[in-house]
Enzyme design. Structure first.
Site, PDB file in Angstrom:
ATOM      1  N   HIS A 172      -4.040   0.911   8.063  1.00 42.87           N
ATOM      2  CA  HIS A 172      -5.082   0.742   7.139  1.00 42.87           C
ATOM      3  C   HIS A 172      -4.705  -0.266   6.058  1.00 42.87           C
ATOM      4  O   HIS A 172      -3.562  -0.638   5.596  1.00 42.87           O
ATOM      5  CB  HIS A 172      -5.259   2.118   6.455  1.00 42.87           C
ATOM      6  CG  HIS A 172      -4.144   2.885   5.802  1.00 42.87           C
ATOM      7  ND1 HIS A 172      -4.031   2.457   4.332  1.00 42.87           N
ATOM      8  CD2 HIS A 172      -3.213   3.701   6.040  1.00 42.87           C
ATOM      9  CE1 HIS A 172      -3.004   3.185   4.106  1.00 42.87           C
ATOM     10  NE2 HIS A 172      -2.489   4.093   4.643  1.00 42.87           N
ATOM     11  N   ASP A 210       2.602   1.483   1.874  1.00 45.37           N
ATOM     12  CA  ASP A 210       1.805   2.407   2.681  1.00 45.37           C
ATOM     13  C   ASP A 210       0.381   1.841   2.569  1.00 45.37           C
ATOM     14  O   ASP A 210      -0.238   2.136   1.378  1.00 45.37           O
ATOM     15  CB  ASP A 210       1.652   3.727   2.085  1.00 45.37           C
ATOM     16  CG  ASP A 210       0.893   4.881   2.854  1.00 45.37           C
ATOM     17  OD1 ASP A 210       0.216   4.520   3.827  1.00 45.37           O
ATOM     18  OD2 ASP A 210       0.245   5.624   2.221  1.00 45.37           O
ATOM     19  N   GLU A 263      -8.679   4.481   4.191  1.00 45.21           N
ATOM     20  CA  GLU A 263      -7.993   5.845   4.773  1.00 45.21           C
ATOM     21  C   GLU A 263      -7.471   6.674   3.745  1.00 45.21           C
ATOM     22  O   GLU A 263      -7.597   7.726   3.738  1.00 45.21           O
ATOM     23  CB  GLU A 263      -6.785   5.103   5.530  1.00 45.21           C
ATOM     24  CG  GLU A 263      -5.747   6.081   6.259  1.00 45.21           C
ATOM     25  CD  GLU A 263      -4.755   6.909   5.619  1.00 45.21           C
ATOM     26  OE1 GLU A 263      -4.236   7.755   6.183  1.00 45.21           O
ATOM     27  OE2 GLU A 263      -4.493   6.549   4.198  1.00 45.21           O
TER      28      GLU A 263
END
Length: 337
Positions: A60, A170, A198
């Site tokens: 993502h 992330d 996401e």
């Protein structure tokens, strides 16, 4: 490696345009065919010999952040979160607001003015505001609009024993790994989806999977590493420098047991370190991918990140490279290369 550029781009969930433009530019230079769907996902087709099953890889583009929801009469900004952000990490952080990157500082009631009943209590979003140096609502509105996204301001820094500190690891680690794999021009057909939103409900993956209709979905993430000294062993989830982590299950997916065993054997046979993710908390795009249309098997692979969903996530460059090595080995095995 493009990780510095990728992590220093702002791409709060729902506002991924800068990251998408960067990825598209890289893909164009590779000469790969790609599609941008209506939600803004980038789906790349790697041409080559068709393997026995259709493969979809996902990473993502978005990061956790904030969104402006109100401007006070005195010119301060109030906000809500976009994705999972612990309010306790917000105090005294520097942020950038909107495409113009208006500088702001997150503040709260000074410690010296706290009542005894307030001291030591966990913070709530309502306790915070963003100071952009404006004297009034009218002055603030010359630069800020309701709905502007707010990204943490944090530089990429390599430090210690081959570690890196940055925001948005992330899942910019996943984006970087898949871009580097696409550069290999492997003679194997597979799709890579760089998904949106996401962090705010797996929205991008919900439309990607029905478009590709994979037999196997492989989701690459940044995941929790709580390997600090004061955390109990069974609560550490993953550990830096132990290699990529393989998920068994999480809140959205039970990953395919047979595929996990195959992946573990592939890692062992090729001398690639790996670890099992020791938690079922959280979720990934797999939750949407594996139940789309007629469904598919799913694998979850992740790079361990300390202080995840904060401006100062920390990861091991060795873990990132070993994750890349494992995925390359997997694709070559699937394609008979």
């Amino acid at each position: 490696m493009r990780l510095k550029e990728l992590t220093e781009l702002n791409g709060v969930s729902g506002y991924e345009g800068k990251v998408r433009d960067y990825i598209i530019n890289i893909i164009k230079n590779m000469g790969k065919s790609y599609k941008v769907d209506r939600l803004g996902n980038v789906i790349v087709k790697n041409e080559g010999r068709a393997p026995a099953r259709k493969l979809l890889f996902c990473a993502h583009m978005d990061e956790v952040g904030l969104v402006v929801t109100r401007i006070t009469p005195s010119g301060y900004l109030k906000f809500k979160t976009a994705g999972g952000v612990n309010p306790n990490i917000l105090v005294a952080k520097t942020v950038e607001i909107g495409d113009d990157k208006i500088l702001g500082v997150i503040g709260s009631k000074p410690f010296h003015l706290l009542k005894e009943s307030e001291a030591g209590k966990e913070k709530d979003l309502k306790d915070f505001y963003i100071d952009i140096g404006a004297n009034s609502k009218e002055e603030a509105m010359e630069k800020i609009h309701l709905g502007d996204y707010i990204a943490f301001k944090s530089s990429y820094v390599e430090f210690g024993s081959n570690l890196v500190k940055a925001k948005a690891l992330d899942d910019r680690v996943g984006v970087e790994i898949f871009l580097s794999i696409l550069e290999e021009n492997l003679d194997c057909e597979f799709s890579v989806a760089f998904t949106v939103m996401e962090e705010s409900g797996l929205r991008g993956a919900r439309v990607v999977a029905p478009f590709v209709e994979p037999d196997l979905g492989i989701i690459l993430e940044g995941t929790i590493s709580a390997d600090m000294h004061d955390i109990k062993e069974h609560e550490k989830v993953t550990r830096l420098r132990f290699g990529p982590s393989i998920s068994i299950m999480d809140r959205g997916t039970i990953y395919d047991w047979d595929e996990i065993q195959k992946l573990k054997k592939l890692a062992k046979d090729n001398g690639i370190p790996y670890q099992m993710r020791e938690s079922v908390m959280g979720g990934t795009d797999a939750a949407a991918v594996h139940i789309a249309k007629l469904g598919c098997k799913a694998l979850g692979i992740a790079v361990p990140c300390r202080y995840i969903h904060s401006p100062v996530s920390v990861a091991s460059l060795d873990d990132i490279e070993n994750t890349r090595h494992l995925l390359l080995t997997f694709i070559k095995h699937e394609g008979g290369l």
